[in-house]
Design a protein around this motif. Structure first.
Motif, PDB file in Angstrom:
ATOM      1  N   ARG A 187       0.924  -1.108  -0.151  1.00 23.29           N
ATOM      2  CA  ARG A 187      -0.018  -0.045   0.104  1.00 23.29           C
ATOM      3  C   ARG A 187       0.853   1.174  -0.022  1.00 23.29           C
ATOM      4  O   ARG A 187       0.732   2.182  -0.809  1.00 23.29           O
ATOM      5  CB  ARG A 187      -1.227   0.151   1.311  1.00 23.29           C
ATOM      6  N   PRO A 188       1.684   1.430   0.813  1.00 27.41           N
ATOM      7  CA  PRO A 188       2.732   2.639   0.832  1.00 27.41           C
ATOM      8  C   PRO A 188       3.381   2.874  -0.169  1.00 27.41           C
ATOM      9  O   PRO A 188       3.598   3.696  -0.738  1.00 27.41           O
ATOM     10  CB  PRO A 188       3.543   2.493   2.095  1.00 27.41           C
ATOM     11  N   VAL A 189       3.670   1.681  -0.895  1.00 30.86           N
ATOM     12  CA  VAL A 189       4.623   1.856  -2.019  1.00 30.86           C
ATOM     13  C   VAL A 189       3.858   2.368  -3.450  1.00 30.86           C
ATOM     14  O   VAL A 189       4.050   2.888  -4.260  1.00 30.86           O
ATOM     15  CB  VAL A 189       5.531   0.419  -2.570  1.00 30.86           C
ATOM     16  N   ARG A 190       2.572   1.799  -3.495  1.00 34.39           N
ATOM     17  CA  ARG A 190       1.478   2.192  -4.373  1.00 34.39           C
ATOM     18  C   ARG A 190       1.225   3.607  -4.476  1.00 34.39           C
ATOM     19  O   ARG A 190       1.115   4.490  -5.327  1.00 34.39           O
ATOM     20  CB  ARG A 190       0.251   1.370  -4.487  1.00 34.39           C
ATOM     21  N   GLU A 191       1.132   4.160  -3.228  1.00 31.40           N
ATOM     22  CA  GLU A 191       0.845   5.450  -3.051  1.00 31.40           C
ATOM     23  C   GLU A 191       2.105   6.292  -3.504  1.00 31.40           C
ATOM     24  O   GLU A 191       1.945   7.365  -4.119  1.00 31.40           O
ATOM     25  CB  GLU A 191       0.697   5.813  -1.398  1.00 31.40           C
ATOM     26  N   ALA A 192       3.193   5.867  -3.149  1.00 30.96           N
ATOM     27  CA  ALA A 192       4.344   6.618  -3.661  1.00 30.96           C
ATOM     28  C   ALA A 192       4.792   6.585  -5.026  1.00 30.96           C
ATOM     29  O   ALA A 192       5.417   7.264  -5.935  1.00 30.96           O
ATOM     30  CB  ALA A 192       5.759   6.563  -2.837  1.00 30.96           C
ATOM     31  N   PHE A 193       4.578   5.196  -5.807  1.00 31.60           N
ATOM     32  CA  PHE A 193       4.862   4.848  -7.013  1.00 31.60           C
ATOM     33  C   PHE A 193       4.106   4.044  -7.468  1.00 31.60           C
ATOM     34  O   PHE A 193       3.740   3.071  -7.737  1.00 31.60           O
ATOM     35  CB  PHE A 193       6.354   4.015  -6.885  1.00 31.60           C
ATOM     36  N   PRO A 194       2.704   4.706  -7.976  1.00 36.51           N
ATOM     37  CA  PRO A 194       1.408   4.040  -8.549  1.00 36.51           C
ATOM     38  C   PRO A 194       1.802   2.698  -9.330  1.00 36.51           C
ATOM     39  O   PRO A 194       1.234   1.783  -9.305  1.00 36.51           O
ATOM     40  CB  PRO A 194       0.753   5.165  -9.200  1.00 36.51           C
ATOM     41  N   ASP A 195       2.599   3.063 -10.375  1.00 40.28           N
ATOM     42  CA  ASP A 195       2.733   1.832 -11.579  1.00 40.28           C
ATOM     43  C   ASP A 195       3.500   0.666 -11.001  1.00 40.28           C
ATOM     44  O   ASP A 195       3.741  -0.251 -11.924  1.00 40.28           O
ATOM     45  CB  ASP A 195       3.278   2.619 -12.727  1.00 40.28           C
ATOM     46  N   ALA A 196       4.290   0.882  -9.953  1.00 36.53           N
ATOM     47  CA  ALA A 196       5.314  -0.340  -9.292  1.00 36.53           C
ATOM     48  C   ALA A 196       4.389  -1.465  -9.088  1.00 36.53           C
ATOM     49  O   ALA A 196       5.121  -2.243  -8.633  1.00 36.53           O
ATOM     50  CB  ALA A 196       6.027   0.278  -8.203  1.00 36.53           C
ATOM     51  N   VAL A 197       3.083  -1.228  -8.842  1.00 38.54           N
ATOM     52  CA  VAL A 197       2.319  -2.427  -8.106  1.00 38.54           C
ATOM     53  C   VAL A 197       1.284  -3.096  -9.230  1.00 38.54           C
ATOM     54  O   VAL A 197       0.730  -2.356  -9.747  1.00 38.54           O
ATOM     55  CB  VAL A 197       1.217  -1.945  -7.047  1.00 38.54           C
ATOM     56  N   ILE A 198       1.935  -4.274  -9.514  1.00 38.82           N
ATOM     57  CA  ILE A 198       1.088  -4.939 -10.605  1.00 38.82           C
ATOM     58  C   ILE A 198       0.530  -6.267 -10.062  1.00 38.82           C
ATOM     59  O   ILE A 198       1.015  -7.228  -9.431  1.00 38.82           O
ATOM     60  CB  ILE A 198       2.088  -5.369 -11.462  1.00 38.82           C
ATOM     61  N   ASP A 199      -0.664  -6.503 -10.151  1.00 38.15           N
ATOM     62  CA  ASP A 199      -1.237  -7.721  -9.871  1.00 38.15           C
ATOM     63  C   ASP A 199      -1.169  -7.974  -8.305  1.00 38.15           C
ATOM     64  O   ASP A 199      -1.270  -9.004  -7.720  1.00 38.15           O
ATOM     65  CB  ASP A 199      -0.880  -8.997 -10.573  1.00 38.15           C
ATOM     66  N   GLY A 200      -1.568  -6.730  -7.541  1.00 40.08           N
ATOM     67  CA  GLY A 200      -1.346  -6.801  -6.217  1.00 40.08           C
ATOM     68  C   GLY A 200      -0.248  -6.778  -5.449  1.00 40.08           C
ATOM     69  O   GLY A 200      -0.365  -6.816  -4.089  1.00 40.08           O
ATOM     70  N   GLY A 201       0.900  -6.814  -6.166  1.00 39.67           N
ATOM     71  CA  GLY A 201       2.346  -6.986  -5.319  1.00 39.67           C
ATOM     72  C   GLY A 201       3.100  -6.005  -6.173  1.00 39.67           C
ATOM     73  O   GLY A 201       2.896  -5.424  -7.244  1.00 39.67           O
ATOM     74  N   ILE A 202       4.369  -5.765  -5.439  1.00 37.39           N
ATOM     75  CA  ILE A 202       5.162  -4.964  -6.081  1.00 37.39           C
ATOM     76  C   ILE A 202       6.179  -5.487  -6.949  1.00 37.39           C
ATOM     77  O   ILE A 202       6.794  -6.492  -6.767  1.00 37.39           O
ATOM     78  CB  ILE A 202       5.987  -4.217  -4.987  1.00 37.39           C
ATOM     79  N   ASN A 203       5.987  -4.957  -8.307  1.00 39.11           N
ATOM     80  CA  ASN A 203       6.997  -5.567  -9.334  1.00 39.11           C
ATOM     81  C   ASN A 203       8.315  -4.808  -9.289  1.00 39.11           C
ATOM     82  O   ASN A 203       8.445  -3.628  -9.449  1.00 39.11           O
ATOM     83  CB  ASN A 203       6.252  -5.336 -10.712  1.00 39.11           C
TER      84      ASN A 203
END
Length: 300
Positions: A141-157
């Motif tokens: 969640r915090p990574v998605r907030e900071a780097f939106p496109d880094a989360v793919i299929d529910g996990g950090i890519n």
């Protein structure tokens, strides 16, 4: 550098049982009583910090580096007894914490696995980060907030994330501010569980131990090393690895030579697996003996 002298484990335990100003008084008293002994040195990461630690350099040495035991100021155990204060609050905790580190391609994961095979609890920081990045992980969640496109299929890519942070110091710092506290929480939970289980020796496998100044959180540091040419060959043989990526990773790590000079122990992986395993066995035996001597002093 300030030097204090210490005659042995008995006085060491006096220091371990003190906190705050009491510790300063005990150090002063031990220093006055001791005309001989080995110097206690403040580690570089802690000098000038009242929460830092003193290092006793024993006359007994490993094949590679001097080895010793740590005493935390303001805490009640070995230097990693900062940990005992965090996980148990006990004044007689004797769990010894070894920090294991090494640059990319040096064989740290292999050595870490050897400790695990021998029944020593190991916290693998890389594995922790993988769990944090997985779907449902605490970092998502915090990574998605900071780097939106880094989360793919529910996990950090990691590939998508690297596009944000590689070459961008501000973004890298932002990512570290998200991830490092989560890894620290896992560290405390691991140590709390190990302490509860009565473990005398545990290992923190930390690739960035020196880079994050975490040597103040362990009793001793073991560096895994194999030499620059072996390192380079191992890394470039990995799928998808390039010279550019390799050099970028190296630029973010403390040089191997410096790590070796700052280590309490060096484990050589340029030899056979059997020889490396023999070094690991020797180190486990030394630390087990040290932990028993400290525990015996506490019981006396």
């Amino acid at each position: 550098m300030q030097r204090l002298h210490h005659t042995g484990v008995a006085q060491l335990i006096v220091l371990r049982r003190c906190v705050g100003a009491q510790l300063a008084n005990s150090v002063h008293a031990a220093h006055r009583r001791s005309r001989k002994g080995t110097p206690l040195l403040a580690p570089a990461c802690c000098r000038g910090d009242t929460r830092g630690a003193f290092r006793e350099r024993s006359e007994e040495r490993s094949p590679h580096k001097t080895w010793g035991i740590q005493v935390s100021r303001g805490q009640s155990t070995t230097r990693a007894g900062v940990i005992a204060g965090e996980v148990a609050g006990a004044s007689d905790a004797t769990m010894y914490v070894l920090g294991l580190t090494g640059s990319i391609g040096m064989g740290k994961s292999t050595v870490s696995g050897m400790f695990t095979q021998k029944g020593i609890p190991v916290m693998d920081s890389d594995a922790v980060v993988h769990r944090l990045y997985a779907p449902g992980g605490a970092a998502v969640r915090p990574v998605r907030e900071a780097f939106p496109d880094a989360v793919i299929d529910g996990g950090i890519n990691r590939t998508a994330l690297s596009k944000y942070v590689v070459g961008n110091e501000a973004a890298m710092k932002q990512l570290e501010e998200i991830v490092h506290p989560l890894v620290e929480e896992e560290r405390i939970n691991f140590l709390r569980g190990s302490k509860r289980d009565g473990r005398r020796l545990v290992v923190l496998d930390m690739p960035l131990l020196f880079e994050t100044k975490a040597e103040c959180k362990v009793d001793a540091v073991a560096v895994v090393s194999a030499g620059a040419e072996a390192q380079r060959q191992r890394v470039l043989d990995r799928p998808g690895m390039t010279e550019e990526k390799f050099n970028h990773i190296l630029s973010r790590q403390v040089p191997d030579e410096e790590k070796r000079s700052r280590a309490d122990y060096v484990i050589d992986t340029s030899t056979s697996l059997e020889q490396t395993e023999a070094e690991v066995d020797s180190l486990i035996n030394k630390l087990a003996d040290l932990s028993c001597r400290v525990a015996g002093s506490l019981d006396s």
